[in-house]
Scaffold this motif. Sequence first.
Motif, mmCIF file in Angstrom:
data_model
loop_
_atom_site.group_PDB
_atom_site.id
_atom_site.type_symbol
_atom_site.label_atom_id
_atom_site.label_comp_id
_atom_site.label_asym_id
_atom_site.label_seq_id
_atom_site.Cartn_x
_atom_site.Cartn_y
_atom_site.Cartn_z
ATOM 1 N N PHE A 74 -40.512 -19.994 -57.255
ATOM 2 C CA PHE A 74 -41.515 -20.847 -56.625
ATOM 3 C C PHE A 74 -42.586 -21.216 -57.636
ATOM 4 O O PHE A 74 -43.664 -20.627 -57.694
ATOM 5 C CB PHE A 74 -42.128 -20.141 -55.406
ATOM 6 C CG PHE A 74 -43.034 -21.031 -54.591
ATOM 7 C CD1 PHE A 74 -42.499 -22.042 -53.804
ATOM 8 C CD2 PHE A 74 -44.402 -20.863 -54.624
ATOM 9 C CE1 PHE A 74 -43.329 -22.874 -53.059
ATOM 10 C CE2 PHE A 74 -45.246 -21.683 -53.876
ATOM 11 C CZ PHE A 74 -44.703 -22.688 -53.090
ATOM 12 N N TYR A 79 -39.265 -26.416 -59.500
ATOM 13 C CA TYR A 79 -39.109 -27.471 -58.495
ATOM 14 C C TYR A 79 -38.813 -28.820 -59.160
ATOM 15 O O TYR A 79 -37.986 -29.596 -58.673
ATOM 16 C CB TYR A 79 -40.376 -27.559 -57.630
ATOM 17 C CG TYR A 79 -40.297 -26.706 -56.388
ATOM 18 C CD1 TYR A 79 -40.365 -27.269 -55.116
ATOM 19 C CD2 TYR A 79 -40.122 -25.323 -56.464
ATOM 20 C CE1 TYR A 79 -40.285 -26.499 -53.964
ATOM 21 C CE2 TYR A 79 -40.035 -24.539 -55.331
ATOM 22 C CZ TYR A 79 -40.119 -25.130 -54.082
ATOM 23 O OH TYR A 79 -40.019 -24.357 -52.953
ATOM 24 N N SER A 133 -45.066 -27.879 -54.467
ATOM 25 C CA SER A 133 -43.762 -27.927 -53.803
ATOM 26 C C SER A 133 -43.610 -29.209 -53.002
ATOM 27 O O SER A 133 -42.593 -29.911 -53.101
ATOM 28 C CB SER A 133 -43.565 -26.705 -52.905
ATOM 29 O OG SER A 133 -44.581 -26.634 -51.905
#
Length: 290
Positions: A74, A79, A133
Amino acid sequence: MPNNIMIAGCGNIGLKLAQALSSHYEVYGLKRNASLLPPEIKGISADVTDPASLEGKLPSSIDYVVYCLTAGTFNDEAYRQIYVDGLTNLINELKQSSISPKRLFFVSSSSVYHQDDDQWVNEDSPVEPSGFSGKRLLEAEQVALDSGIPATNVRFSGIYGGHRTRLLQQVKNGSANANSQAYTNRIHEDDCVRVLKHLIEQDISGKNVEACYLASDSEPVRMKDLISWMTKELNISASSENKPASKGKRRAGSKQCSNKRLIDSGFEFKYPTYREGYGEMIARIKKEEA
Protein backbone atom coordinates in the motif's frame (compact mmCIF):
# COMPACT_ATOMS: atom_id res chain seq x y z
CA MET A 1 -17.35 -20.08 -31.43
CA PRO A 2 -17.07 -19.24 -27.73
CA ASN A 3 -15.83 -15.83 -26.72
CA ASN A 4 -12.21 -15.59 -25.61
CA ILE A 5 -11.82 -13.89 -22.26
CA MET A 6 -8.49 -12.86 -20.75
CA ILE A 7 -8.25 -12.12 -17.06
CA ALA A 8 -5.17 -10.15 -16.10
CA GLY A 9 -4.57 -10.89 -12.45
CA CYS A 10 -5.70 -14.23 -11.03
CA GLY A 11 -5.90 -13.57 -7.31
CA ASN A 12 -8.98 -14.48 -5.29
CA ILE A 13 -11.49 -12.65 -7.47
CA GLY A 14 -9.74 -13.13 -10.81
CA LEU A 15 -9.28 -16.87 -10.34
CA LYS A 16 -12.86 -17.38 -9.17
CA LEU A 17 -14.07 -15.40 -12.17
CA ALA A 18 -11.93 -17.45 -14.54
CA GLN A 19 -13.32 -20.68 -13.11
CA ALA A 20 -16.91 -19.38 -13.25
CA LEU A 21 -16.50 -18.52 -16.94
CA SER A 22 -14.44 -21.50 -18.08
CA SER A 23 -17.34 -23.88 -18.66
CA HIS A 24 -18.85 -21.64 -21.37
CA TYR A 25 -15.93 -19.59 -22.69
CA GLU A 26 -12.29 -19.89 -23.62
CA VAL A 27 -10.55 -18.31 -20.63
CA TYR A 28 -6.96 -17.13 -20.38
CA GLY A 29 -5.35 -16.18 -17.10
CA LEU A 30 -2.40 -13.78 -17.08
CA LYS A 31 -0.15 -13.80 -14.02
CA ARG A 32 3.55 -13.87 -13.22
CA ASN A 33 3.57 -17.65 -12.78
CA ALA A 34 0.72 -19.10 -14.80
CA SER A 35 1.81 -22.67 -14.02
CA LEU A 36 -0.10 -22.25 -10.76
CA LEU A 37 -3.42 -21.96 -12.58
CA PRO A 38 -5.84 -24.91 -12.78
CA PRO A 39 -5.89 -26.81 -16.09
CA GLU A 40 -9.21 -25.35 -17.28
CA ILE A 41 -7.56 -21.91 -17.46
CA LYS A 42 -5.08 -21.28 -20.29
CA GLY A 43 -2.10 -19.68 -18.58
CA ILE A 44 -0.09 -16.68 -19.78
CA SER A 45 3.07 -16.11 -17.73
CA ALA A 46 3.84 -12.39 -17.86
CA ASP A 47 4.36 -9.37 -15.65
CA VAL A 48 2.28 -6.36 -16.70
CA THR A 49 4.85 -4.00 -15.15
CA ASP A 50 7.46 -5.37 -17.58
CA PRO A 51 6.43 -4.62 -21.19
CA ALA A 52 9.05 -7.02 -22.59
CA SER A 53 7.46 -9.95 -20.75
CA LEU A 54 4.18 -9.33 -22.59
CA GLU A 55 5.65 -9.37 -26.10
CA GLY A 56 4.17 -12.14 -28.21
CA LYS A 57 2.46 -13.77 -25.20
CA LEU A 58 -1.15 -12.81 -25.88
CA PRO A 59 -3.55 -15.05 -27.82
CA SER A 60 -4.34 -13.83 -31.34
CA SER A 61 -7.99 -13.24 -30.52
CA ILE A 62 -9.37 -11.76 -27.30
CA ASP A 63 -13.00 -10.69 -27.02
CA TYR A 64 -12.95 -9.46 -23.42
CA VAL A 65 -10.24 -8.32 -21.05
CA VAL A 66 -10.71 -8.07 -17.29
CA TYR A 67 -7.94 -6.16 -15.52
CA CYS A 68 -8.14 -7.45 -11.97
CA LEU A 69 -4.75 -6.95 -10.38
CA THR A 70 -3.99 -5.94 -6.80
CA ALA A 71 -1.03 -3.91 -5.60
CA GLY A 72 1.19 -5.98 -3.33
CA THR A 73 1.96 -3.07 -1.01
CA PHE A 74 0.00 0.00 0.00
CA ASN A 75 2.12 2.84 -1.34
CA ASP A 76 1.99 5.26 -4.23
CA GLU A 77 4.74 3.63 -6.30
CA ALA A 78 3.16 0.17 -6.11
CA TYR A 79 -0.22 1.57 -7.12
CA ARG A 80 1.27 3.48 -10.03
CA GLN A 81 3.16 0.43 -11.29
CA ILE A 82 0.26 -2.03 -11.05
CA TYR A 83 -2.73 0.09 -11.98
CA VAL A 84 -1.49 2.87 -14.24
CA ASP A 85 1.70 1.52 -15.83
CA GLY A 86 0.55 -2.11 -15.90
CA LEU A 87 -2.74 -1.32 -17.59
CA THR A 88 -0.97 1.00 -20.06
CA ASN A 89 1.56 -1.74 -20.91
CA LEU A 90 -1.17 -4.31 -21.50
CA ILE A 91 -3.18 -1.95 -23.71
CA ASN A 92 -0.06 -1.12 -25.72
CA GLU A 93 0.66 -4.81 -26.28
CA LEU A 94 -2.93 -5.39 -27.42
CA LYS A 95 -2.53 -2.60 -29.96
CA GLN A 96 0.89 -3.76 -31.14
CA SER A 97 -0.51 -7.26 -31.60
CA SER A 98 -3.54 -5.90 -33.52
CA ILE A 99 -5.92 -7.38 -30.96
CA SER A 100 -9.21 -5.50 -30.63
CA PRO A 101 -11.30 -6.67 -27.67
CA LYS A 102 -15.01 -5.92 -27.60
CA ARG A 103 -14.69 -4.49 -24.10
CA LEU A 104 -12.15 -3.89 -21.36
CA PHE A 105 -13.25 -4.16 -17.73
CA PHE A 106 -11.07 -2.40 -15.17
CA VAL A 107 -11.55 -3.36 -11.51
CA SER A 108 -11.44 -0.13 -9.53
CA SER A 109 -12.52 0.93 -6.05
CA SER A 110 -14.90 3.25 -4.23
CA SER A 111 -11.76 4.90 -2.83
CA VAL A 112 -11.95 7.26 -5.83
CA TYR A 113 -14.73 9.09 -3.94
CA HIS A 114 -13.65 11.83 -1.56
CA GLN A 115 -16.99 12.41 0.16
CA ASP A 116 -16.82 12.31 3.96
CA ASP A 117 -20.18 13.71 5.08
CA ASP A 118 -22.41 10.61 4.95
CA GLN A 119 -23.93 11.59 1.58
CA TRP A 120 -25.02 9.10 -1.06
CA VAL A 121 -22.69 8.71 -4.03
CA ASN A 122 -23.21 7.09 -7.41
CA GLU A 123 -21.41 6.81 -10.75
CA ASP A 124 -22.11 10.47 -11.55
CA SER A 125 -20.89 11.88 -8.23
CA PRO A 126 -17.75 14.06 -8.23
CA VAL A 127 -14.50 12.15 -7.68
CA GLU A 128 -11.69 14.21 -6.17
CA PRO A 129 -9.65 11.73 -4.08
CA SER A 130 -6.98 13.16 -1.80
CA GLY A 131 -5.19 9.88 -1.07
CA PHE A 132 -2.72 8.28 -3.47
CA SER A 133 -4.76 5.09 -3.82
CA GLY A 134 -7.86 6.88 -5.07
CA LYS A 135 -5.78 9.16 -7.29
CA ARG A 136 -3.95 6.27 -8.97
CA LEU A 137 -7.12 4.24 -9.48
CA LEU A 138 -8.86 7.24 -10.99
CA GLU A 139 -5.85 7.76 -13.26
CA ALA A 140 -6.04 4.12 -14.34
CA GLU A 141 -9.78 4.43 -14.98
CA GLN A 142 -8.99 7.21 -17.42
CA VAL A 143 -6.31 5.07 -19.08
CA ALA A 144 -9.01 2.45 -19.70
CA LEU A 145 -11.47 5.02 -21.06
CA ASP A 146 -8.81 6.55 -23.33
CA SER A 147 -7.60 3.19 -24.64
CA GLY A 148 -9.71 3.17 -27.79
CA ILE A 149 -11.33 -0.04 -26.52
CA PRO A 150 -14.90 0.17 -25.18
CA ALA A 151 -14.22 0.23 -21.44
CA THR A 152 -16.10 -0.23 -18.18
CA ASN A 153 -14.75 0.71 -14.76
CA VAL A 154 -16.19 -1.31 -11.89
CA ARG A 155 -15.79 0.42 -8.52
CA PHE A 156 -16.03 -2.14 -5.73
CA SER A 157 -16.55 -0.99 -2.16
CA GLY A 158 -15.04 -2.75 0.89
CA ILE A 159 -14.55 -6.36 -0.19
CA TYR A 160 -14.90 -9.12 2.41
CA GLY A 161 -15.39 -12.88 2.36
CA GLY A 162 -13.06 -15.74 1.50
CA HIS A 163 -9.74 -15.02 3.16
CA ARG A 164 -10.75 -11.41 3.80
CA THR A 165 -11.65 -11.73 7.48
CA ARG A 166 -9.76 -8.75 8.93
CA LEU A 167 -12.74 -6.94 10.44
CA LEU A 168 -14.14 -10.14 11.95
CA GLN A 169 -10.77 -10.87 13.55
CA GLN A 170 -10.59 -7.32 14.92
CA VAL A 171 -14.02 -7.73 16.47
CA LYS A 172 -13.02 -11.08 17.98
CA ASN A 173 -9.80 -9.74 19.52
CA GLY A 174 -11.36 -6.49 20.69
CA SER A 175 -9.33 -4.12 18.51
CA ALA A 176 -12.19 -2.88 16.32
CA ASN A 177 -13.42 0.65 17.01
CA ALA A 178 -17.00 0.04 18.14
CA ASN A 179 -17.66 3.77 18.40
CA SER A 180 -16.92 4.80 14.82
CA GLN A 181 -19.81 6.81 13.38
CA ALA A 182 -18.50 6.53 9.81
CA TYR A 183 -20.48 4.69 7.17
CA THR A 184 -18.88 1.59 5.70
CA ASN A 185 -19.88 0.04 2.38
CA ARG A 186 -19.39 -3.67 1.78
CA ILE A 187 -19.54 -6.29 -0.94
CA HIS A 188 -18.83 -9.99 -0.62
CA GLU A 189 -15.98 -11.42 -2.70
CA ASP A 190 -18.35 -13.88 -4.37
CA ASP A 191 -20.63 -11.04 -5.46
CA CYS A 192 -17.62 -9.24 -6.96
CA VAL A 193 -17.11 -12.30 -9.16
CA ARG A 194 -20.81 -12.42 -10.02
CA VAL A 195 -20.89 -8.69 -10.90
CA LEU A 196 -18.04 -9.08 -13.41
CA LYS A 197 -19.55 -12.23 -14.92
CA HIS A 198 -22.92 -10.50 -15.18
CA LEU A 199 -21.50 -7.46 -16.99
CA ILE A 200 -19.46 -9.59 -19.40
CA GLU A 201 -22.52 -11.64 -20.29
CA GLN A 202 -24.63 -8.50 -20.64
CA ASP A 203 -22.19 -7.30 -23.27
CA ILE A 204 -22.07 -10.69 -25.00
CA SER A 205 -25.86 -10.72 -25.23
CA GLY A 206 -25.88 -7.26 -26.81
CA LYS A 207 -27.36 -5.41 -23.85
CA ASN A 208 -26.18 -1.95 -22.90
CA VAL A 209 -23.15 -1.85 -20.62
CA GLU A 210 -22.24 1.50 -19.08
CA ALA A 211 -18.75 2.97 -18.73
CA CYS A 212 -18.91 2.84 -14.94
CA TYR A 213 -20.61 0.84 -12.20
CA LEU A 214 -20.47 1.32 -8.45
CA ALA A 215 -20.63 -2.19 -7.01
CA SER A 216 -21.60 -2.27 -3.35
CA ASP A 217 -24.24 -4.21 -1.46
CA SER A 218 -27.66 -2.76 -0.71
CA GLU A 219 -27.17 -1.54 2.85
CA PRO A 220 -24.44 0.91 3.85
CA VAL A 221 -24.02 0.71 7.61
CA ARG A 222 -22.33 2.77 10.28
CA MET A 223 -19.23 0.95 11.49
CA LYS A 224 -20.40 1.01 15.10
CA ASP A 225 -23.67 -0.68 14.12
CA LEU A 226 -21.88 -3.31 12.03
CA ILE A 227 -19.51 -4.12 14.90
CA SER A 228 -22.36 -4.20 17.40
CA TRP A 229 -24.22 -6.70 15.19
CA MET A 230 -21.06 -8.82 14.82
CA THR A 231 -20.42 -8.95 18.57
CA LYS A 232 -23.96 -10.20 19.17
CA GLU A 233 -23.70 -12.82 16.42
CA LEU A 234 -20.32 -13.97 17.77
CA ASN A 235 -21.66 -14.02 21.33
CA ILE A 236 -18.80 -11.93 22.64
CA SER A 237 -18.61 -8.74 24.70
CA ALA A 238 -18.71 -5.41 22.91
CA SER A 239 -15.47 -4.54 21.14
CA SER A 240 -13.59 -1.38 22.10
CA GLU A 241 -16.38 -0.42 24.48
CA ASN A 242 -14.13 1.91 26.44
CA LYS A 243 -12.61 3.64 23.44
CA PRO A 244 -13.68 7.25 22.78
CA ALA A 245 -15.59 8.01 19.62
CA SER A 246 -13.21 8.24 16.68
CA LYS A 247 -12.29 11.81 15.82
CA GLY A 248 -9.85 11.13 13.00
CA LYS A 249 -11.14 10.56 9.50
CA ARG A 250 -11.22 7.04 8.10
CA ARG A 251 -9.13 6.43 5.02
CA ALA A 252 -12.34 5.48 3.22
CA GLY A 253 -14.22 8.56 4.44
CA SER A 254 -17.90 8.29 5.30
CA LYS A 255 -20.32 7.96 2.40
CA GLN A 256 -23.16 5.74 1.25
CA CYS A 257 -22.67 3.92 -2.05
CA SER A 258 -25.67 3.50 -4.32
CA ASN A 259 -25.89 0.32 -6.41
CA LYS A 260 -28.98 1.44 -8.34
CA ARG A 261 -27.30 1.34 -11.77
CA LEU A 262 -26.07 -2.19 -11.14
CA ILE A 263 -29.46 -3.37 -9.86
CA ASP A 264 -31.22 -1.72 -12.81
CA SER A 265 -28.99 -3.78 -15.14
CA GLY A 266 -30.64 -6.91 -13.78
CA PHE A 267 -28.00 -7.96 -11.27
CA GLU A 268 -29.14 -9.83 -8.15
CA PHE A 269 -26.93 -10.08 -5.09
CA LYS A 270 -26.20 -13.39 -3.41
CA TYR A 271 -25.40 -11.38 -0.27
CA PRO A 272 -27.59 -8.24 -0.47
CA THR A 273 -26.43 -6.95 2.93
CA TYR A 274 -23.65 -7.55 5.44
CA ARG A 275 -26.00 -9.80 7.44
CA GLU A 276 -26.09 -12.55 4.84
CA GLY A 277 -22.39 -12.39 4.02
CA TYR A 278 -20.91 -12.01 7.48
CA GLY A 279 -23.64 -14.23 8.90
CA GLU A 280 -22.42 -17.11 6.73
CA MET A 281 -18.82 -16.46 7.79
CA ILE A 282 -19.74 -16.33 11.48
CA ALA A 283 -21.73 -19.56 11.21
CA ARG A 284 -18.65 -21.21 9.72
CA ILE A 285 -16.44 -19.88 12.54
CA LYS A 286 -18.83 -21.21 15.16
CA LYS A 287 -18.90 -24.61 13.48
CA GLU A 288 -15.10 -24.76 13.36
CA GLU A 289 -14.81 -23.78 17.01
CA ALA A 290 -17.49 -26.21 18.21
